[in-house]
Motif scaffolding. Structure first.
Motif, PDB file in Angstrom:
ATOM      1  N   LEU A 210       0.822  -1.207   0.000  1.00 23.54           N
ATOM      2  CA  LEU A 210       0.000   0.000   0.000  1.00 23.54           C
ATOM      3  C   LEU A 210       0.858   1.260   0.000  1.00 23.54           C
ATOM      4  O   LEU A 210       0.424   2.316  -0.457  1.00 23.54           O
ATOM      5  N   VAL A 211       2.051   1.146   0.554  1.00 23.47           N
ATOM      6  CA  VAL A 211       3.013   2.245   0.553  1.00 23.47           C
ATOM      7  C   VAL A 211       4.358   1.679   0.102  1.00 23.47           C
ATOM      8  O   VAL A 211       4.686   0.532   0.425  1.00 23.47           O
ATOM      9  N   ASP A 212       5.111   2.472  -0.651  1.00 19.66           N
ATOM     10  CA  ASP A 212       6.429   2.019  -1.096  1.00 19.66           C
ATOM     11  C   ASP A 212       7.256   1.563   0.102  1.00 19.66           C
ATOM     12  O   ASP A 212       7.259   2.225   1.165  1.00 19.66           O
ATOM     13  N   GLU A 213       7.950   0.440  -0.067  1.00 16.88           N
ATOM     14  CA  GLU A 213       8.685  -0.171   1.048  1.00 16.88           C
ATOM     15  C   GLU A 213       9.732   0.778   1.627  1.00 16.88           C
ATOM     16  O   GLU A 213       9.931   0.843   2.845  1.00 16.88           O
ATOM     17  N   GLY A 214      10.411   1.519   0.763  1.00 12.85           N
ATOM     18  CA  GLY A 214      11.405   2.486   1.235  1.00 12.85           C
ATOM     19  C   GLY A 214      10.769   3.592   2.056  1.00 12.85           C
ATOM     20  O   GLY A 214      11.317   4.034   3.084  1.00 12.85           O
ATOM     21  N   GLN A 215       9.571   4.041   1.625  1.00 14.85           N
ATOM     22  CA  GLN A 215       8.863   5.076   2.371  1.00 14.85           C
ATOM     23  C   GLN A 215       8.390   4.562   3.716  1.00 14.85           C
ATOM     24  O   GLN A 215       8.392   5.283   4.721  1.00 14.85           O
ATOM     25  N   VAL A 216       7.954   3.286   3.752  1.00 13.48           N
ATOM     26  CA  VAL A 216       7.541   2.689   5.026  1.00 13.48           C
ATOM     27  C   VAL A 216       8.706   2.711   6.015  1.00 13.48           C
ATOM     28  O   VAL A 216       8.542   3.101   7.178  1.00 13.48           O
ATOM     29  N   ALA A 217       9.884   2.306   5.544  1.00  8.24           N
ATOM     30  CA  ALA A 217      11.057   2.280   6.424  1.00  8.24           C
ATOM     31  C   ALA A 217      11.404   3.689   6.908  1.00  8.24           C
ATOM     32  O   ALA A 217      11.660   3.908   8.101  1.00  8.24           O
ATOM     33  N   LYS A 218      11.397   4.672   5.987  1.00  9.38           N
ATOM     34  CA  LYS A 218      11.769   6.050   6.348  1.00  9.38           C
ATOM     35  C   LYS A 218      10.783   6.659   7.334  1.00  9.38           C
ATOM     36  O   LYS A 218      11.180   7.246   8.348  1.00  9.38           O
ATOM     37  N   THR A 219       9.485   6.506   7.046  1.00  6.10           N
ATOM     38  CA  THR A 219       8.485   7.090   7.942  1.00  6.10           C
ATOM     39  C   THR A 219       8.430   6.363   9.280  1.00  6.10           C
ATOM     40  O   THR A 219       8.161   6.987  10.315  1.00  6.10           O
ATOM     41  N   THR A 220       8.683   5.058   9.284  1.00  5.82           N
ATOM     42  CA  THR A 220       8.738   4.313  10.556  1.00  5.82           C
ATOM     43  C   THR A 220       9.873   4.846  11.422  1.00  5.82           C
ATOM     44  O   THR A 220       9.703   5.065  12.629  1.00  5.82           O
ATOM     45  N   ALA A 221      11.034   5.054  10.779  1.00  2.43           N
ATOM     46  CA  ALA A 221      12.185   5.591  11.522  1.00  2.43           C
ATOM     47  C   ALA A 221      11.875   6.988  12.053  1.00  2.43           C
ATOM     48  O   ALA A 221      12.163   7.307  13.217  1.00  2.43           O
ATOM     49  N   ASP A 222      11.280   7.857  11.216  1.00  2.00           N
ATOM     50  CA  ASP A 222      10.968   9.231  11.639  1.00  2.00           C
ATOM     51  C   ASP A 222       9.945   9.240  12.770  1.00  2.00           C
ATOM     52  O   ASP A 222      10.102   9.948  13.771  1.00  2.00           O
ATOM     53  N   TYR A 223       8.874   8.452  12.595  1.00  2.00           N
ATOM     54  CA  TYR A 223       7.775   8.497  13.570  1.00  2.00           C
ATOM     55  C   TYR A 223       8.208   7.961  14.935  1.00  2.00           C
ATOM     56  O   TYR A 223       7.870   8.534  15.978  1.00  2.00           O
ATOM     57  N   PHE A 224       8.967   6.854  14.945  1.00  2.00           N
ATOM     58  CA  PHE A 224       9.358   6.236  16.214  1.00  2.00           C
ATOM     59  C   PHE A 224      10.695   6.760  16.732  1.00  2.00           C
ATOM     60  O   PHE A 224      11.169   6.323  17.781  1.00  2.00           O
ATOM     61  N   GLY A 225      11.314   7.693  15.993  1.00  2.00           N
ATOM     62  CA  GLY A 225      12.578   8.276  16.443  1.00  2.00           C
ATOM     63  C   GLY A 225      13.722   7.290  16.467  1.00  2.00           C
ATOM     64  O   GLY A 225      14.556   7.311  17.386  1.00  2.00           O
ATOM     65  N   LEU A 226      13.765   6.406  15.455  1.00  2.00           N
ATOM     66  CA  LEU A 226      14.817   5.392  15.386  1.00  2.00           C
ATOM     67  C   LEU A 226      15.695   5.620  14.164  1.00  2.00           C
ATOM     68  O   LEU A 226      15.238   6.165  13.153  1.00  2.00           O
ATOM     69  N   PRO A 227      16.966   5.194  14.216  1.00  2.00           N
ATOM     70  CA  PRO A 227      17.846   5.372  13.057  1.00  2.00           C
ATOM     71  C   PRO A 227      17.413   4.498  11.881  1.00  2.00           C
ATOM     72  O   PRO A 227      16.938   3.369  12.064  1.00  2.00           O
TER      73      PRO A 227
END
Length: 568
Positions: free
Chosen positions: A51-68
């Protein structure tokens, strides 16, 4: 008003994606519901459903949860803490220990919301730090590492004492069902992993091949054999013994071919049948496993790939009370799927359906299936004769191989039975000529034959990586395209990426569905040749196999090279 309503329903990470315009709010809301229904995490559902590009999922997950955000391609295999690579969570592809520093264990993950991550701290005794990686890249690395570890375990066991490796059958009291969770010995682990990997990749066959200096394992994916990781040659006999035990075959027999089957029960209660063929070769025994996955066989008539007109012709023929329907094509052209899908469509309590097959590929509840046994004299023809005394409505013959079987099938179709069968021919018109050459009288054939389906399977291009290619018009005209068609479509060729197999992802059928019209009946009666029948089919608007393939190319589904591979 709509904005505040969406916000009140969406929350957390789902709301974050919608606010950053990465996911429509209604789609985000539906994804939340489906993820909960499927008992999976929201992030995992987004990745699996794309549903969302895999790279975008990883980037937004990192941003939202404050993880590298971590590039898994840059990991250093030498720094991997090997002692933690065999924990249960790693095998489930949830997390991968990347390195250990100052009593901290750094983990590459895709989803920080998974509750089980706390188990790693308990299992290892270390505090953990999380790094976000793209899902498919992380899963690929984990698969490679786990495979390498299993091979290493097998090698160590071989060096120490191969005779101490035991092979368990994991049978229950009443059947030969094999548990997919067997992990009591490295050889068992390795065989199970090969089987599960083949199922996961959608392979149709697994080849275990012994040569003088190497041992090779290959998967047939989408019609093409592809090598996979293979064990040391010295373990060949132990792998063969394991598969023989699973198939209830004679492990002491090495000079004669053997055939068997077993069933793999997966953790989700899904059952997959394997048909086993063992043949002695110059340097040892070769094993071929045919994967008979009923989940992929019962596709439904609408998913076979027929165009609307072809689907209409087939359904009309299946709803007849009598007559013969033939499905033709070479080995590996998808005839079994078409036949079983047709039987699945016909299967109802009001109908008595019997099949004779060699072997029975997919057990179907509600259908009486007979397995040919030449040793006991149970042939296609003897089974057919027995069927006719059992009040059948529908009869399916796995394959018409000789005149006797063909004649019984024809007579059954003339006496109030619907008969389905297969034949190895290259096209629908050639099927009629083949039957007449076998010795079927033209008048019997004309009165019994109602429909012929000829088919092939072509690999479908991966939408993620296919690229446009240019081919000269002269070549396209020679390939069968018309002048009017030139310039109205784009040509594509395979590239290859992490989401596909060498640029292809799945297969689709191309069909020639030919109802037997009155005009064709007349041609059969006067013993016309295949060209006469093909010309009549063209007059009636029947799409031949080649034209069906060209349509797939014009739709951007496959490449010209792939079509020529199938028809060469």
């Amino acid at each position: 008003m709509e904005e505040s309503s969406s916000k009140s329903v969406l929350s957390g990470y789902a709301y974050y994606l919608a606010e950053h315009n990465l996911l429509d709010k209604q789609i985000a809301l539906e994804a939340l519901r489906l993820a909960s229904t499927n008992k999976t995490s929201y992030i995992e559902y987004l990745v699996k459903e794309k549903l969302v590009d895999e790279g975008q999922v990883a980037k937004t997950t990192a941003d939202y949860f404050g993880l590298p955000l971590f590039d898994i391609n840059a990991y250093n295999a030498d720094l991997l803490p090997q002692e933690y690579l065999n924990i249960q969570l790693v095998k489930k592809r949830l997390a991968l220990p990347i390195f250990k520093k100052n009593e901290l264990l750094f983990l590459a993950i895709t989803d920080p919301t998974i509750e089980n991550l706390n188990e790693i701290k308990f299992l290892t005794g270390f505090d953990t730090r999380l790094l976000i990686a793209e899902a498919s890249k992380l899963w690929h690395v984990i698969d490679e590492l786990v495979n390498k570890q299993i091979l290493s375990e097998i090698h160590v066991a071989a060096e120490e004492n191969l005779n101490n490796i035991t092979v368990d059958t994991y049978k229950d009291e009443n059947s030969d069902l094999i548990s997919a969770n067997a992990e009591s010995a490295p050889v068992i682990n390795f065989v199970n992993r090969i089987l599960l990997d083949a199922i996961e990749k959608g392979a149709s066959d697994i080849h275990f091949e012994r040569y003088e200096l190497v041992y090779r394992i290959r998967f047939r994916q989408f019609g093409v054999l592809i090598p996979v990781n293979a064990p040391p040659l010295k373990l060949a006999n132990y792998l063969i013994a394991r598969i023989k035990v699973m198939s209830d075959l004679d492990i002491t027999e090495h000079r004669l071919p053997q055939d068997g089957r077993f069933k793999l029960i997966l953790p989700n209660k899904r059952a997959v049948d394997f048909r086993v063929s063992i043949c002695p070769t110059l340097f040892g025994e070769k094993i071929v496993l045919r994967i008979l996955d009923s989940a992929s066989t019962f596709q439904g008539m609408e998913r076979l790939g027929l165009d609307p007109v072809q689907n209409k012709h087939l359904l009309e023929a299946l709803q007849r009370s009598q007559g013969m329907i033939l499905v033709t094509g070479p080995t590996g052209s998808g005839k079994t799927v078409t036949l079983y899908s047709s039987l699945h469509f016909l299967n109802s309590p009001e109908k008595n359906i019997s099949t004779v097959e060699d072997p029975v590929e997919i057990p179907m509840e509600g259908i009486n299936q007979v397995h040919v046994n030449l040793k006991t004299g149970l042939t296609f023809s003897t089974a057919l004769r027995s069927f006719l005394r059992q009040d059948p409505d529908i009869i399916m013959v796995g394959e018409i191989r000789d005149l006797e079987t063909a004649e019984i099938g024809v007579k059954a179709s003339q006496t109030g039975h619907l008969v389905l069968s297969t034949l190895h021919t290259n096209s629908a018109p050639e099927t009629i000529v083949r039957l007449m050459n076998m010795g079927i009288a033209p008048y019997n054939l004309a009165s019994s034959l109602k429909l012929i389906v000829a088919q092939r399977l072509v690999r479908i291009l991966c939408d993620e990586c296919k690229k446009e290619e240019h081919i000269d018009d002269d070549i396209l005209l020679n390939e069968g395209f018309t002048k009017e068609q030139l310039g109205t479509f784009k040509l594509y060729c395979p590239v290859g990426c992490t989401r596909c197999s060498h640029g292809f992802k799945g297969r689709a059928g191309i069909f020639e569905v030919m109802p037997i019209s009155e005009e064709m009946t007349q041609i059969i009666m006067r013993q016309g040749n295949a060209l006469d029948i093909a010309n009549q089919a063209k007059k009636e608007g029947i799409t031949n196999l080649r034209d069906g393939g060209l349509k797939k190319i014009m739709a951007g589904k496959t490449s010209l090279a792939e079509l020529n591979r199938v028809f060469k």
